[in-house]
Design a protein around this motif. Sequence first.
Motif, PDB file in Angstrom:
ATOM      1  N   GLY A  64      -4.783   0.001  -9.701  1.00 12.02           N
ATOM      2  CA  GLY A  64      -4.953   0.954 -10.895  1.00 12.02           C
ATOM      3  C   GLY A  64      -5.165   0.152 -11.892  1.00 12.02           C
ATOM      4  N   MET A  65      -5.080   1.294 -13.279  1.00 18.31           N
ATOM      5  CA  MET A  65      -5.106   0.901 -14.786  1.00 18.31           C
ATOM      6  C   MET A  65      -3.933   1.297 -15.335  1.00 18.31           C
ATOM      7  N   THR A 124      -3.949   9.637  -3.096  1.00 15.15           N
ATOM      8  CA  THR A 124      -5.176   8.064  -3.346  1.00 15.15           C
ATOM      9  C   THR A 124      -4.987   7.556  -2.196  1.00 15.15           C
ATOM     10  N   GLU A 125      -5.982   6.670  -1.688  1.00  9.88           N
ATOM     11  CA  GLU A 125      -5.860   5.985  -1.090  1.00  9.88           C
ATOM     12  C   GLU A 125      -6.131   4.158  -1.368  1.00  9.88           C
ATOM     13  N   ARG A 126      -6.272   3.704   0.064  1.00 17.11           N
ATOM     14  CA  ARG A 126      -7.228   2.284  -0.384  1.00 17.11           C
ATOM     15  C   ARG A 126      -8.207   2.113   0.327  1.00 17.11           C
ATOM     16  N   VAL A 127      -8.858   2.012  -0.518  1.00 10.91           N
ATOM     17  CA  VAL A 127     -10.264   1.329   0.353  1.00 10.91           C
ATOM     18  C   VAL A 127     -10.759   0.266  -0.037  1.00 10.91           C
ATOM     19  N   ILE A 131      -7.152   0.599  -4.576  1.00 11.28           N
ATOM     20  CA  ILE A 131      -6.669   2.076  -5.009  1.00 11.28           C
ATOM     21  C   ILE A 131      -7.641   3.015  -5.213  1.00 11.28           C
ATOM     22  N   THR A 132      -8.118   3.599  -5.141  1.00  7.75           N
ATOM     23  CA  THR A 132      -9.192   5.475  -4.976  1.00  7.75           C
ATOM     24  C   THR A 132      -8.481   6.355  -5.036  1.00  7.75           C
ATOM     25  N   HIS A 288      -7.498   9.381 -14.099  1.00 13.87           N
ATOM     26  CA  HIS A 288      -6.596   9.449 -13.676  1.00 13.87           C
ATOM     27  C   HIS A 288      -5.592   9.573 -12.640  1.00 13.87           C
ATOM     28  N   ALA A 289      -5.897   9.773 -11.539  1.00 13.88           N
ATOM     29  CA  ALA A 289      -6.059   9.099 -10.038  1.00 13.88           C
ATOM     30  C   ALA A 289      -4.964   7.446 -10.036  1.00 13.88           C
TER      31      ALA A 289
END
Length: 456
Positions: A64-65, A124-127, A131-132, A288-289
Amino acid sequence: MDIMAIVNQINSILWGPVMLFLLVGTGVIFTYKLRFIQIRKLKIAWDQTFGGLFKKSDKADADGMSSFQALTTAIAAQVGTGNLAGVATAVAMGGPGAIFWMWISGFFGMGTIFAEAVLAQLHTERVDGEITGGPAYYIKKGLGSKFLAGFFAVSIILALGFMGNMVQSSSIAESVLVAFNIPKIVTGFIVALLVGLIVMGGIGRIASFTERVVPIMAAFYILGSLIIVLMNYDMILPSLRMIVVGAFNPMAATGGIIGASIKEAFRYGIARGLFSNEAGMGSTPHAHAVAKVKHPAEQGLVAIMGVVIDTGIVCTLTALVILNTGAFSSGLFGAQLTQEGFIRGFGGFGSTFVAICLFFFALSTIIGWYYFGESNIKFLFGKKGINWYRIIVLVCIVVGTTMSAEIVWELADTFNGLMVIPNLVALLGLASFVVKVVNDYEENFTKDKPSTYQNS
């Protein structure tokens, strides 16, 4: 019947009373359920957003950020042609009163955008290791509807990634043509090249770009606008009167210069308000996610500040420049109307000023919207669909410069309306869940008690 007439007819239905009632109504519901959180927690929201502004932020990566990078990525999308050309369009089509309804939609939209950010943080999910998140994810996981999630994902890719970015390139090409006499198609290729160089670097380069460019471009525009507004200080109160009176009696506000009705002021104010601050549209939750915060509600408060900056400050200043200088009676439309206001304030430099601002506003918005669309490409196809998506976005940027501003704006409204529907369904369906998260934040997290939703 030509395509413009068909699109107008669709939008008259899509953006009719039902949609506008649902959009504003959702904001009213969250404002009530969250006990006017945009007022109660405004100082905390400010501290959460700008408290660590001068601290060195973490680099964005697969996890993420930073919270501020997420905000600047969201603002990159929010502060764009909607603040310059969009506000001018609202005034031209709905009269000064449209700005009043833009304020109303922005105020209640703060409740909506808070809820969007909270839900995005929690689903959220990891694709493929990254992280997305975003509405498609909380619609699928929270609401339990794969169909609505897919419908939203397709709609936002079309609305922002493709049609929306055509709006951005159309407006920027028009302003650059007026200011520097550079052919629109040339501008389109230049913008496409810059966008391509940035998005090829992934989330790290996107976050780095928005974190550095957005605060500078916003400060530059705000300062220039304030100078013109203060130069015409004697028109500030009359302009505010036109906005308030025009919301309920457009003809009285302008003496009949702009033949707008209350319905047009309401429709264009709400529609352009949505296009500008994007509250309820389901776009900013993608940024924001992936923010690295300790509690989901913290990022919800940061999201509120995005609307304050976008609608409360930047849109309002644009409107005052147009009204204070008398440019609203020029008969111009879109970015040209905004340029006219700055030309009347700054002389010949005004056109150059707007062209520069619009270039960076539109460029940053394209980057933000590209990222939002990419999140949904991942939802539908995984990372394997990203390269094709990038190519189509770059083509749309170039093609957008060859289309008229009116038809591009109307098409954007159409696709914006389609993506709003599944997002509002999810927000209303998950409203009680958002309330639980806020209660946990206020009763536990802020008092250093065990928190159910605290991130590790």
